[in-house]
Design an enzyme around this catalytic site. Structure first.
Site, PDB file in Angstrom:
ATOM      1  N   CYS A  66       0.720  -1.137   0.011  1.00 48.12           N
ATOM      2  CA  CYS A  66      -0.139  -0.016   0.171  1.00 48.12           C
ATOM      3  C   CYS A  66       0.862   1.304  -0.013  1.00 48.12           C
ATOM      4  O   CYS A  66       0.437   2.321  -0.531  1.00 48.12           O
ATOM      5  CB  CYS A  66      -0.978   0.083   1.128  1.00 48.12           C
ATOM      6  SG  CYS A  66      -0.228   0.096   2.729  1.00 48.12           S
ATOM      7  N   HIS A 347      -1.303   1.383   7.504  1.00 47.90           N
ATOM      8  CA  HIS A 347      -2.085   1.131   6.087  1.00 47.90           C
ATOM      9  C   HIS A 347      -1.893   2.681   5.533  1.00 47.90           C
ATOM     10  O   HIS A 347      -2.234   3.597   5.948  1.00 47.90           O
ATOM     11  CB  HIS A 347      -3.445   1.011   6.145  1.00 47.90           C
ATOM     12  CG  HIS A 347      -3.925   0.520   4.770  1.00 47.90           C
ATOM     13  ND1 HIS A 347      -3.364  -0.156   3.874  1.00 47.90           N
ATOM     14  CD2 HIS A 347      -5.234   1.080   3.926  1.00 47.90           C
ATOM     15  CE1 HIS A 347      -4.222  -0.152   2.816  1.00 47.90           C
ATOM     16  NE2 HIS A 347      -5.266   0.632   2.837  1.00 47.90           N
TER      17      HIS A 347
END
Ligand SMILES: [Zn+2]
Length: 471
Positions: A66, A347
């Site tokens: 990510c 994230h």
């Protein structure tokens, strides 16, 4: 820098695939463009023919990637970089017979082309791009947590090196420029830099930072000028509440006192003396990447600041940070790389404003969703991408790229005793945090200015300036 310590664990990461990952699903949408032969040719893109072409295609998560996807989407929405890739201008730079490495730029351009030609409902696999970035920077091999800022540095460096117009670097000049007035010294240092490093990537992202070191004993001031690809801004500690981006910038450029063990050697006093040090921006880049230093490292443990930093979406005016009078330093935000979660598990996502529609979207790996501009600001913001406002503003009627004629002369003439005769010894100590994200390559020290926290002093980062350019 301990990248792993501040990386991410994607909550949304799909199961790890074995090597050779990517694009194997039923909806695989990573059509291979023709692989480059001895001479690269331009793929034909007809962007106008598709109503769905908006760069709103997601990127698959290959397993903890990510951080990479977030940065790729920010770059995909960087107008001039996108055009450079989509209009195949990069091929002109790659098509040089003496060039040996072209794969990273080629795969990056292919990926951007896919993002801007695939239907929004699809998600593209960045696996071939990943293969090339890890070839360039082996630290990205595998599926470990990584830091988005470090990745951006490596990626831009790799792209730059493959399209550098300078194929044979001249020897670095050893001539001392300390006798020159600051402004001229900065200009000469920039010229020297461009004699070795000159690419479209650099044209967009590189600025020049000025650091000034003043001896408190004799008043002597030495200056150093260094290129920068981004600025790492410390976040002020406040008891509660929010801080503003301007607070961060003011802390970054605040005068620091170097005393005790930090004392540099003044070449005039011929002794280590108490000095003050200050950063200012000599040359503003077209694209300004601001890195909010949310991750602090204290030996083994790393912590994360979740302070809400309020930043403007429009009209970020940086003129007060210019090294000399500059009338063109106003920026607009177009992308944000966000990090949510902690240092141990987090994230990355991206918020990007489309260079085509002007609308904001959230890019969360394969998912792309519209968002309100009122939600762009948040305490997860980690990297801010600003674009220099059009030079057609009333502040800078000439615009253009005149690098030789600074405007506004007189507004910030160097104070008496400051111009000239910089102390090399002092200058060298002025930026103790110089070091390394780059691959070992001779002559790249200038690019290595990195933010460092050293004995309580926030040497946040680095790099530099010239409003001469635009004003
Ligand atoms: Zn001195």
């Amino acid at each position: 820098m301990s990248a792993a310590a501040r990386g991410s664990t994607c909550k949304t990461a799909p199961p790890l695939r074995a090597r050779g990952w990517g694009g194997t699903g039923s909806r695989a949408t990573s059509p291979r463009l023709p692989s480059p032969g001895p001479r690269l040719t331009a793929p034909v893109l007809s962007l106008q023919n598709s109503k769905t072409v908006q760069g709103l295609t997601g990127l698959r998560n290959l397993g903890n990637t990510c951080f990479m996807n977030s940065i790729l989407q920010c770059l995909s929405n960087t107008r001039e970089l996108r055009d450079y890739c989509l209009q195949s201008q990069y091929l002109r730079d790659l098509n040089n017979t003496s060039r040996t490495h072209t794969a990273l730029m080629s795969e990056f351009a292919k990926l951007l082309q896919l993002l801007w030609t695939s239907p929004p409902s699809d998600a593209v696999s960045p696996s071939e791009f990943k293969t090339q970035i890890q070839r360039y920077a082996p630290r990205f091999v595998g599926y470990n947590q990584q830091d988005a800022q470090e990745f951006l540095r490596f990626l831009l460096d790799g792209l730059h090196s493959e399209v550098n117009r300078v194929l044979v670097r001249p020897r670095a000049s050893a001539d001392n420029l300390d006798h020159l007035p600051d402004e001229e010294k900065g200009r000469q240092m920039w010229r020297r830099y461009q004699e070795r490093e000159d690419s479209r990537i650099g044209d967009l992202f590189v600025g020049q930072l000025k650091s000034s070191l003043t001896c408190s004993e004799c008043g002597y001031c030495s200056t150093a000028f260094d290129p920068f690809w981004d600025l790492s801004l410390p976040i002020p500690k406040k008891g509660y509440g929010e801080v503003t981006l301007m607070d961060c910038l003011r802390l970054f450029t605040k005068e620091d006192v170097l005393d005790g063990n930090e004392k540099p050697t003044c070449c005039r006093c011929k002794a280590r003396t108490r000095c003050t040090k200050k950063f200012s921006i000599q040359k503003f880049p077209k694209i300004l990447v601001l890195h909010l230093k949310r991750f602090s490292e204290a030996r083994i443990r790393t912590s994360k600041l979740t302070t809400f930093v309020n930043f403007p979406l429009k009209d970020l005016d940086l003129r007060e940070f210019a090294a000399q009078s500059c009338n063109h330093a106003v920026y607009n935000l177009y992308a944000v790389s966000n990090h949510s979660g902690t240092t141990m598990g987090g994230h990355y996502t991206a918020y990007c404003r489309s260079p085509v529609s002007g609308e904001w979207h959230t890019f969360n790996d394969s998912r792309v969703t519209p968002m309100s501009s009122s939600h762009v600001r948040g305490s997860d913001a980690y990297l801010l991408f600003y674009e220099l406002a059009s030079p057609s503003s009333p502040w800078c009627p000439r615009g253009g790229e005149d690098r030789t004629t600074p405007r506004g002369a007189g507004a910030q003439a160097p104070p008496p005793g400051r111009e000239g005769k910089a102390a090399p010894g002092m200058a060298a100590r002025a930026v103790p945090g110089i070091g390394g994200a780059r691959r070992g390559r001779a002559g790249t020290e200038e690019l290595e200015l990195r933010p460092r926290r050293r004995q309580g002093l926030a040497f946040s980062f680095v790099s530099s300036l010239w409003c001469v350019i635009k004003c």
